[in-house]
Design an enzyme around this catalytic site. Sequence first.
Site, PDB file in Angstrom:
ATOM      1  N   LYS A 158       0.800  -1.223   0.142  1.00 51.67           N
ATOM      2  CA  LYS A 158      -0.178  -0.010   0.003  1.00 51.67           C
ATOM      3  C   LYS A 158       0.893   1.333   0.251  1.00 51.67           C
ATOM      4  CE  LYS A 158      -3.947   0.139   2.434  1.00 51.67           C
ATOM      5  NZ  LYS A 158      -4.978  -0.290   3.775  1.00 51.67           N
ATOM      6  N   ARG A 291     -12.228  14.604   7.531  1.00 46.40           N
ATOM      7  CA  ARG A 291     -13.054  15.370   6.780  1.00 46.40           C
ATOM      8  C   ARG A 291     -14.500  14.738   6.972  1.00 46.40           C
ATOM      9  NH1 ARG A 291     -14.312  11.885   2.507  1.00 46.40           N
ATOM     10  NH2 ARG A 291     -12.645  10.719   1.898  1.00 46.40           N
TER      11      ARG A 291
HETATM   12  P1  ADP Z   1      -8.066   4.139  -0.011  1.00 47.78           P
HETATM   13  O1  ADP Z   1      -7.197   5.607   0.885  1.00 47.78           O
HETATM   14  O2  ADP Z   1      -7.138   4.205  -1.390  1.00 47.78           O
HETATM   15  O3  ADP Z   1      -9.309   4.258  -0.072  1.00 47.78           O
HETATM   16  P2  ADP Z   1      -7.906   2.337   2.113  1.00 47.78           P
HETATM   17  O4  ADP Z   1      -6.805   1.942   3.122  1.00 47.78           O
HETATM   18  O5  ADP Z   1      -8.986   3.321   2.881  1.00 47.78           O
HETATM   19  O6  ADP Z   1      -7.420   3.060   0.926  1.00 47.78           O
HETATM   20  O7  ADP Z   1      -8.544   1.094   1.496  1.00 47.78           O
HETATM   21  C1  ADP Z   1      -9.799   0.991   0.624  1.00 47.78           C
HETATM   22  C2  ADP Z   1     -10.164  -0.615   0.442  1.00 47.78           C
HETATM   23  O8  ADP Z   1      -9.206  -1.183   0.022  1.00 47.78           O
HETATM   24  C3  ADP Z   1     -10.949  -0.887   1.895  1.00 47.78           C
HETATM   25  O9  ADP Z   1     -12.076  -0.489   1.842  1.00 47.78           O
HETATM   26  C4  ADP Z   1     -10.753  -2.355   1.391  1.00 47.78           C
HETATM   27  O10 ADP Z   1     -11.651  -2.792   0.400  1.00 47.78           O
HETATM   28  C5  ADP Z   1      -9.482  -2.478   0.557  1.00 47.78           C
HETATM   29  N1  ADP Z   1      -8.148  -2.861   1.767  1.00 47.78           N
HETATM   30  C6  ADP Z   1      -7.557  -1.765   2.158  1.00 47.78           C
HETATM   31  N2  ADP Z   1      -6.480  -2.611   3.192  1.00 47.78           N
HETATM   32  C7  ADP Z   1      -6.837  -3.835   2.870  1.00 47.78           C
HETATM   33  C8  ADP Z   1      -6.150  -4.996   3.533  1.00 47.78           C
HETATM   34  N3  ADP Z   1      -5.028  -5.164   4.512  1.00 47.78           N
HETATM   35  N4  ADP Z   1      -6.660  -6.449   3.307  1.00 47.78           N
HETATM   36  C9  ADP Z   1      -7.768  -6.417   2.342  1.00 47.78           C
HETATM   37  N5  ADP Z   1      -8.204  -5.210   1.716  1.00 47.78           N
HETATM   38  C10 ADP Z   1      -7.881  -4.072   2.145  1.00 47.78           C
END
Ligand code: ADP
Length: 447
Positions: A158, A291
């Site tokens: 990520k 936000r």
């Molecule tokens: P963004 O800021 O790009 O929206 P997030 O960290 O909020 O990223 O994650 C967005 C989505 O990605 C989550 O709602 C989930 O669907 C998927 N996701 C994020 N982290 C994980 C993880 N560790 N395992 C599985 N899916 C994940």
Amino acid sequence: MFEKVLIANRGEIALRIHRACKEMGIATVAVHSTADEGAMHVRLADESVCVGPPAPKDSYLNIPAIISAAEITGADAIHPGYGFLSENARFAEIVTAHNITFIGPQAEHIRVMGDKIAAKEAVGKAGIPLVPGSDGAVHSLEEAKQAAAEIGYPVLVKAAAGGGGRGMKVAMTEAHLSEALSTAKAESKAAFGDDAVYIEKYLSTPRHIEIQIIADSHGNVAQLGERDCSLQRRHQKVLEEALSPALDAKAREEIGEIVRKAIEKIGYLGAGTIEFLYEDGAFYFIEMNTRLQVEHPITEQVTNIDLVREQIKVAAGAKLSFSQEDVKFHGHAIECRVNAEDPETFRPSPGKITDFHAPGGPGVRFDSAVYTGYTIPPFYDSMIGKLIVFGDTRELCIARLKRSLAEFALTGIDTTVPLFMRLIEEPDFLAGDYHIHWLEEWLAGSQ
Ligand code: ADP
């Protein structure tokens, strides 16, 4: 209290903020691009200022033009809405430096939470449970391999600066790690100008559950329960529910209290959302949004609390108008994000709306800025409205959703309404039995 608020946004959220201001006796200033001269947020505001050409970077992200608009009109506060400049710490600082109040948290909190590595560290220290992952950024393939081996595959690479699902790649085994690492880095560099990445355990079938919080500057913090946003396509939310069909009162109370205490410890101001993945009864923090969120209305409907009004109040230095003990949940609420898109291919469908009639009646709220004769410009997000239904039970909500989707009349462009009509007939949806991959699997299977 403020006398005049500049709304640095467009579309339905600009209207939502305008409505809260009007109910509080506050005058509003709209800003707009040349593509939005006839937009409803401009037509309704008390004053409006054109801040540049259609491209967001030249108008809705044009900080000098927005600050000038606030100074010329004498606005004493700026509400950034969601998207655009809402999570830009530099913007919050510039606004404050001009003696204008930024309706949002302190710049330092926006900055920390905007960096997912720093955010994990900050909330982890405050007692919030985290997804097992690397200890900060990974700087080489070797470091990534070591972290992944400790966590166990599959893992997710990520981007620290990530947002909107970009810069996120799964590695099922060590053989996929090198490619996942380089793709996530390249994507993040291109989208955010930063290629810092970290590694997290990839949860296979979690739900996305997020807790709404709001805090004032007098030390009062309230948590307003959760929203279940597991129905997603390409990591983008499609339909949200409050409260979650997957939590019981005890689990809700426990996580809510953990979050409330953590926010108190952090000393945060304003509205925010702590996002979790939830699997096998455990919560794992993924990020904090500093936000107002798109899906805030479902929380408003089940708590009878006007989040935008409270946001404005606490930014002006007033106390929250309720305490944690006053927060009671009533019934259920569901939101469908109606996009101007082909409901099968999801291709954007900008253009002129030749005829429009919004659904209404008991338990129905349609937050939108479109009208008959409005031309949806191709430059911005494709969401054209949020259909929000609420009622005493989830069953009643779904019945209201069904009849209001049937009432929805909009011609000239394609919308995702037909997708929701099909979705709410699905047994898994009716049973509340879904996870973050369910929608994509269903879409793949039903095509
Ligand atoms: P963004 O800021 O790009 O929206 P997030 O960290 O909020 O990223 O994650 C967005 C989505 O990605 C989550 O709602 C989930 O669907 C998927 N996701 C994020 N982290 C994980 C993880 N560790 N395992 C599985 N899916 C994940």
